[in-house]
Write a protein that holds these residues in place. Sequence first.
Motif, PDB file in Angstrom:
ATOM      1  N   THR A 329       0.823  -1.208   0.000  1.00  0.00           N
ATOM      2  CA  THR A 329       0.000   0.000   0.000  1.00  0.00           C
ATOM      3  C   THR A 329       0.854   1.254   0.000  1.00  0.00           C
ATOM      4  N   SER A 330       0.499   2.196  -0.837  1.00  0.00           N
ATOM      5  CA  SER A 330       1.114   3.518  -0.783  1.00  0.00           C
ATOM      6  C   SER A 330       0.463   4.300   0.340  1.00  0.00           C
ATOM      7  N   ARG A 333      -1.137   7.460  -0.954  1.00  0.00           N
ATOM      8  CA  ARG A 333      -2.433   7.211  -1.571  1.00  0.00           C
ATOM      9  C   ARG A 333      -3.526   7.033  -0.510  1.00  0.00           C
ATOM     10  N   GLU A 368       0.987  12.585  -4.733  1.00  0.00           N
ATOM     11  CA  GLU A 368       0.656  11.270  -5.267  1.00  0.00           C
ATOM     12  C   GLU A 368       1.108  11.162  -6.724  1.00  0.00           C
ATOM     13  N   GLU A 413       8.251   8.337   1.887  1.00  0.00           N
ATOM     14  CA  GLU A 413       7.266   8.098   0.815  1.00  0.00           C
ATOM     15  C   GLU A 413       6.669   9.408   0.328  1.00  0.00           C
ATOM     16  N   ALA A 422       3.046   7.902  -6.914  1.00  0.00           N
ATOM     17  CA  ALA A 422       2.841   6.810  -5.960  1.00  0.00           C
ATOM     18  C   ALA A 422       2.435   5.542  -6.679  1.00  0.00           C
ATOM     19  N   TRP A 423       1.731   5.662  -7.802  1.00  0.00           N
ATOM     20  CA  TRP A 423       1.287   4.443  -8.476  1.00  0.00           C
ATOM     21  C   TRP A 423       2.419   3.737  -9.183  1.00  0.00           C
ATOM     22  N   LEU A 425       5.528   3.634  -7.534  1.00  0.00           N
ATOM     23  CA  LEU A 425       6.196   3.010  -6.393  1.00  0.00           C
ATOM     24  C   LEU A 425       5.374   1.850  -5.837  1.00  0.00           C
ATOM     25  N   PHE A 426       4.070   2.045  -5.823  1.00  0.00           N
ATOM     26  CA  PHE A 426       3.164   1.027  -5.259  1.00  0.00           C
ATOM     27  C   PHE A 426       2.026   0.778  -6.240  1.00  0.00           C
ATOM     28  N   TYR A 428      -1.121   0.185  -7.908  1.00  0.00           N
ATOM     29  CA  TYR A 428      -2.350   0.108  -7.132  1.00  0.00           C
ATOM     30  C   TYR A 428      -3.036  -1.255  -7.242  1.00  0.00           C
TER      31      TYR A 428
END
Lengths: 454, 893
Positions: A329-330, A333, A368, A413, A422-423, A425-426, A428
């Motif tokens: 999970t981010s 986010r 984000e 983060e 963020a999407w 790095l993590f 979704y």
Amino acid sequence: MTDRQPVTLTPVLSRFWDDARSWTLDTYRDHGGYGALRTALDLDPAAVVDAVKASGLRGRGGAGFPTGMKWGFLPPPDGRPRYLVVNADESEPGTCKDTPLLLAAPHLLLEGVAITCHAIGAERAFIYLRGELLHVHRRLLRAVEEAEAAGYLGDDVLGTGRRIGVVVHAGAGAYICGEETALLDSLEGRRGQPRLKPPFPAVAGLYARPTVVNNVESIASVPSIVEHGADWFSGLGTEKSTGYGLFSLSGHVTRPGQYEAPLGITLRELLDMAGGVRAGHRLKFWTPGGSSTPIFTDAHLDVPLDFEAVGTAGSMLGTRALQIFDETTSVVRAVLRWTEFYEHESCGKCTPCREGTYWLAQILHRLEAGRGTAEDVQTLLDTCDNILGRSFCALGDGATSPITSAIQYFREEFEAGMHTPAWELFPYERSATVPVGDYAAGPPRSRELAGSVA
Amino acid sequence: MTLVTGGPAGPPPGGVPAVPGAAGQVELVPVLIDGIELTVPRGTLVIRAAEQVGIAIPRFCDHPLLEPAGACRQCLVEIATPDREGNLRWMPKPQASCTITVSPGMVVRTQETSEVADKAQHGVMELLLLNHPLDCPVCDKGGECPLQNQAMTNGRGETRFLDRKRTFPKPIRISTQVLLDRERCILCQRCTRFSQEIAGDPFIDLQERGAGQQIGTFSPELLRFATRDDRPGDRRPTGGDETLDPPGEAHALGVTEGPAELDESGQPFSSYYSGNTIQICPVGALTGAAYRFRARPFDLVSSPSVCEHCASGCAIRSDHRRGLVLRRLAGADPAVNEEWNCDKGRWAFQYAQAPDRLRVPLVRDPDTGQLVETSWPDALATAAAGLAAAHRTHGVGVLVGGRATVEDAYAYAKFARTVLDTNDIDFRARPHSAEEEAFLGHVVAGSGLGVTYADLEAAPAVLLVALDPQEESPILALRLRKAARRGLRVHDAAPFLTDGSRKAGASLLPTVPGEESALLRAMAGEATAPLTVTPEQVDAVRDALGAAGAVILVGERLAGVPGGFRAALDASAATGARLAWVPRRAGERGAVEAGALPGLLPGGRPIGDAAARVDVAAAWGVGTLPSAPGRDTAGILAAAEAGLGLVVGGVDPDDLPDPAQARRALAAATVVVSLEVRASAVHDHADVVLPVAPTAEKAGAFLDWEGRLRPFAPALATDALADHAILDELARELGVELGAADTAALRAELASIGGWDGARPPAPAVGSSAVRTARGSADGVVLATWPLLLDAGRMQDGEPYLAGTAHRAVARVSAATAARHGLAADGHVRVSGHLGDVVVPLAVTEMPDGVVWLPTNSRGCAVRAGLGAAAGDLVRLSSAPTGTPARLEGALT
């Protein structure tokens, strides 16, 4: 934590939820329902108040204010109306205890309402229900109908001559109406915005009359105290956080759901019962009591979930809404989604919450999307500082908790938001528990905002 | 340093009255603010206590006359209070100083001494500016803007906000006069709280929530009353694609109560007090159409003044630039208007700057019969010659109108007695009676300050007779509402519950025009013929009026009810309630005092009393005063038809009881000398027209309805002269030194004459006329009528934005009366009198049967000139074809 006894579930409220048609009066009576009401009606109202005080029951709506003490704030009877208002406007992200309780066992609440009305000298109670819960609304209305027909509510409760009427009111979908004074304004037909205090509801609440406002679970716990005694109740839980409570596990957990246990249980113990974090993953962060409580990490697995220990560890017990997030999970986010909720639900009355949440959401959207600036994290923290304790009610405070706590534990983060979405790095889809669309270029709202910013 | 303050500055803060101690003393509480010890009355808000030691805590939502809100959070301070053991406990969060009252031993740290408070204030200011546009250079508020000022004192120099501001299409037209630029609004809710708490009008309210929260009128689109297709998709306003609601169309959904709820522009009627929301808006969100983009505040000169429109006596401020008044604001006078005024007082000032303003004298050219411009010496000589000739033959009477200042009315009174040698003088340009004059002489003239606004606030009960406070004295209406919110019971003897009475929580004593005297006789405990009200209602109100401090307020309309004034005196005597007379026009109370009545000399001296005449003759330095009884307005006009000359000062013939007869009288008079500000219908027959100064251009004073002197200086320096100065010149031309050249000297002379300690004129006789209880018959219905605040009055000319907010003229009848006369509830009605008809929309109203109410002088409804009828007369009703009612043309162009 060395001498801890193993803690087990203590199903009281949830003891018959798995019965067929558990919500009916017949089922409830099969489990001894309304026995406590008979007992209570034979008692002096002051004795009921004293029992609740002695039990140590603290408000289950999040703030943890002693329920019996709240009842004691009412001025002496003056022959004119006083009211019980049940706050069933459960809308905090992650919080999902009152809704299943009302779906599965509405008579638990109604018996608690009747006993409380007897205790505080009220002839009319209002249940303010979150408007979106249409099915719960129907169940509650039906339950009131059944209880009236059976003489548990109405103009002559169980032949004692007592009048106890219950009005079930469906709200119109506003988180702020869970704030007790906004709830009262809304119930009076006004715009739901918090009132200036004093006067407090105990002195001038609904229709400017003395009013007790309690959470569903608090009132539903009252019959068990009358039935089993204050000592039984205070024997559960910890010294200052007595009794049992519903713990709602959601998110990246193998068996999400309601776990009714004594206060003081730990997340580690609850996760053991719930089958752990979803297979192949590990805990990253979690909320102890809904989105308004500062987040915890895997370092807090053994914090006893009572008011004191959670507070000492830097968060709040809140509504025991344990949202579990694994390492996919981010946090940016997750925090953004919560912040968007607060922005959407800010009532607009005061400046810090109205404008602050509007700003925080925009900064988080940029972070984000990897379009943050070097100042953004500091601006987030400073803006939270300008909202926390400066807004009119606690909603503004709650909006800052996820942000400041997340930056405390996962600052890097947020800083990554200066350059990387963020999407990326993590991704979704990895954290999703249900199939989602193509988020490779970010979620729709972020794409839309990114397109509009030069 | 220790300061002891005598009391709270101004009125009690925010509706929290100082709590009197056992001995009636206000308890004083010691507090420490930024190291300064002071004591303030218990109940004082922290923000106000700080003001008393010179510490200005920034604020937006706070207003001393509104209840605390704590919404803007700008005034955060740190507060500590002693606990039970006396240990100081700091509250964990900064507190809004506008919501917290002082307590003994409280310690306060404001931004001056607390970093926490200072940072909190800077933080809130940054958030307020987040969505506020940087349009100060074009904003009306720029230069006098609390947000601008406090952003400089308590804000950051640079913004940290990089993202998208909230925008709205601009502006919303709340009424023709009030505009709202939502993006400038900081949502302090002063305006909505004013509307709810003070005015009581459903004018504007909050809508939506969060960052989308906004002030507005009822909006079907915003509130999702529109059809699904019309709904905006995104709740967050992004701007650009919405269009303004054209007036008269978008609000149709909000109208449910018929044409009586509409204003002249077709919108739902909003408020007579809407301008106050503009004045208390701490940003430029609410602006007035008349002033929008007209001036910069730093270019304006502000002059304190007094409103000339009604007898409420409001302090106002006139802002002018290069000889033109650009706007007016409510002045602050806690004893009178507090900090409010009405929209008429705020916006009706353009009349004095109208194109038909008279600047030079006019005389009638004997060859052409036209008025032509001339010099002052020629005009004065011509006027003097005409008056002298008339004086020798038919005599000359004086009609002064109800709008003169005390000094002007006094000069007219003195001019009549010493120059024209007559007692033919009357200020009453409206229905009047001998009984009224007897009443004024018996109790009003020379009585000084009588019932006051403060008395009304403390009164347990008030009975209104022949008086609609909101239409006739709007600040009186505000005070009654304020008092009613604290416990006053208002009883209104009227044909229907008026808006003003409804907002004061009044109980209605249904009264047919003409029935007032019988009702008052019943209040006095006498047996009367059956009334429309029940005996129980009468008994209840009589009992209420027996309480200490109760008041009976009678309006000038009572002059049209035979026996009314005597009955009011008797009711007052029987119940113990105090009695006060509330005239409509600003000059009437002062004219009574100045002796501008046939039977009264200054200070309430009866003309029939030789000692009184000697008194005044001595003060005026003349041998004798005329002792022959004078004639009232009607008598003077009747005599003019037979040739009596006239000096007319500010009278509109259409205000007179019989406008047609007044015109005949003006035509037949041997000479007509008119003193006027603007062209007038009088001038059709005037021989000489002498231009006089409007209120803004002269000094003077009004006496408000309380009897309180309201002096004012000229706002504008022009060469226009007050009536009294011109009368002084005219007298000199006629060989008399009137001594009326200087306003201050004139006021001093009137004051030196002082009150009358001799016998007052007797009370009007009982049964001087038959006590009438008129009732509608098959042929006719009883006319009830009074003028509305905003109507076709000439002193509202030139202000179309204001005119658009006036009530639309309607005829009110009961449902049974409508049915009996075959009137459709949503149709138009023709009301016929002996002179003609008016056709207006019908508003079925809960009221006695057999009665019709019309506004006296509204657009499309001139009762006196059009119908030839007065209140209490019988008129006929018939159905009229429904057409589009007359709209205000060109109001917004």
